[in-house]
Design a protein around this motif. Structure first.
Motif, mmCIF file in Angstrom:
data_model
loop_
_atom_site.group_PDB
_atom_site.id
_atom_site.type_symbol
_atom_site.label_atom_id
_atom_site.label_comp_id
_atom_site.label_asym_id
_atom_site.label_seq_id
_atom_site.Cartn_x
_atom_site.Cartn_y
_atom_site.Cartn_z
ATOM 1 N N TYR A 3 0.893 -0.993 0.014
ATOM 2 C CA TYR A 3 0.023 0.129 -0.058
ATOM 3 C C TYR A 3 0.941 1.200 -0.017
ATOM 4 N N PRO A 4 0.761 2.086 -1.003
ATOM 5 C CA PRO A 4 1.476 3.457 -0.790
ATOM 6 C C PRO A 4 0.919 4.450 0.306
ATOM 7 N N ASP A 5 1.520 5.228 0.835
ATOM 8 C CA ASP A 5 1.223 6.223 1.885
ATOM 9 C C ASP A 5 0.264 7.103 1.200
ATOM 10 N N GLU A 6 0.073 7.413 0.253
ATOM 11 C CA GLU A 6 -1.061 8.324 -0.302
ATOM 12 C C GLU A 6 -1.441 7.795 -1.698
ATOM 13 N N ILE A 7 -2.477 8.297 -2.211
ATOM 14 C CA ILE A 7 -3.174 7.770 -3.523
ATOM 15 C C ILE A 7 -2.039 8.152 -4.615
ATOM 16 N N GLU A 8 -1.545 6.814 -5.277
ATOM 17 C CA GLU A 8 -0.730 7.092 -6.371
ATOM 18 C C GLU A 8 -1.601 6.662 -7.735
ATOM 19 N N TYR A 9 -0.959 7.422 -8.652
ATOM 20 C CA TYR A 9 -1.837 7.700 -10.136
ATOM 21 C C TYR A 9 -0.787 6.935 -11.214
ATOM 22 N N VAL A 29 -7.326 4.411 2.936
ATOM 23 C CA VAL A 29 -8.436 4.752 1.843
ATOM 24 C C VAL A 29 -9.336 3.388 1.579
ATOM 25 N N PHE A 30 -8.433 2.482 1.339
ATOM 26 C CA PHE A 30 -8.926 1.176 0.945
ATOM 27 C C PHE A 30 -10.166 0.657 1.840
ATOM 28 N N LYS A 31 -9.759 0.850 3.233
ATOM 29 C CA LYS A 31 -10.456 0.443 4.433
ATOM 30 C C LYS A 31 -11.945 0.852 4.149
ATOM 31 N N LYS A 32 -11.971 1.936 3.511
ATOM 32 C CA LYS A 32 -13.527 2.694 3.402
ATOM 33 C C LYS A 32 -14.163 2.172 2.520
ATOM 34 N N ILE A 33 -13.571 1.434 1.622
ATOM 35 C CA ILE A 33 -14.488 0.809 0.318
ATOM 36 C C ILE A 33 -14.310 -0.770 0.135
ATOM 37 N N ARG A 34 -13.437 -1.251 1.289
ATOM 38 C CA ARG A 34 -13.092 -2.658 1.511
ATOM 39 C C ARG A 34 -14.302 -3.728 1.174
ATOM 40 N N ILE A 49 -13.698 9.212 -1.935
ATOM 41 C CA ILE A 49 -12.537 8.810 -1.277
ATOM 42 C C ILE A 49 -11.318 9.448 -1.554
ATOM 43 N N GLY A 50 -11.181 10.740 -2.624
ATOM 44 C CA GLY A 50 -10.178 11.389 -2.665
ATOM 45 C C GLY A 50 -9.442 11.155 -3.829
ATOM 46 N N VAL A 51 -9.908 10.297 -4.827
ATOM 47 C CA VAL A 51 -9.305 10.188 -5.998
ATOM 48 C C VAL A 51 -9.577 11.493 -6.794
ATOM 49 N N GLN A 52 -8.560 12.029 -7.407
ATOM 50 C CA GLN A 52 -8.790 13.055 -8.339
ATOM 51 C C GLN A 52 -8.076 13.001 -9.468
ATOM 52 N N GLN A 53 -9.124 13.228 -10.638
ATOM 53 C CA GLN A 53 -8.808 13.160 -11.860
ATOM 54 C C GLN A 53 -9.657 14.338 -12.791
ATOM 55 N N SER A 54 -9.364 14.390 -14.030
ATOM 56 C CA SER A 54 -9.937 15.183 -14.950
ATOM 57 C C SER A 54 -11.503 14.511 -15.216
#
Length: 97
Positions: A3-9, A29-34, A49-54
């Motif tokens: 698991y990374p420390d923060e969201i990785e793209y 973050v994954f625990k929120k949607i497990r 859950i914090g994913v940011q994309q266009s």
């Protein structure tokens, strides 16, 4: 599982029809949607859950061995500001009859 420390793209990659990327979630973050790890998330859900994309990205797949990795795609020719798709770039299975 790593698991990374923060969201990785990932970098974006493409085939003839789609642009792809994968997003790796940190453990917290994954625990929120497990309990939903076998379901595709709506845009509202993955943004919450914090994913940011266009605009224009769709969660289309789950990497079964590592469910904390979300798979996204959007049709080539998608305007990242509006999410609108240039119909000349739509995959044959998405074109209207």
């Amino acid at each position: 599982m790593r698991y990374p420390d923060e969201i990785e793209y990932s970098d974006k990659y493409a085939d003839d029809d789609y642009e792809y990327r994968h997003v790796q979630l940190p453990r917290e973050v994954f625990k929120k949607i497990r309990n939903r790890s076998n379901e595709l998330l709506s845009e509202e859900e993955w943004r919450s859950i914090g994913v940011q994309q266009s605009l224009g990205w769709k969660h289309f797949g789950i990497h079964k061995p590592e469910p904390h990795i979300l798979l996204f795609r959007r049709p080539l020719g998608t305007n990242p500001r509006t999410g609108a798709v240039d119909v000349r770039h739509l995959a044959s299975d998405e074109k209207m009859p």
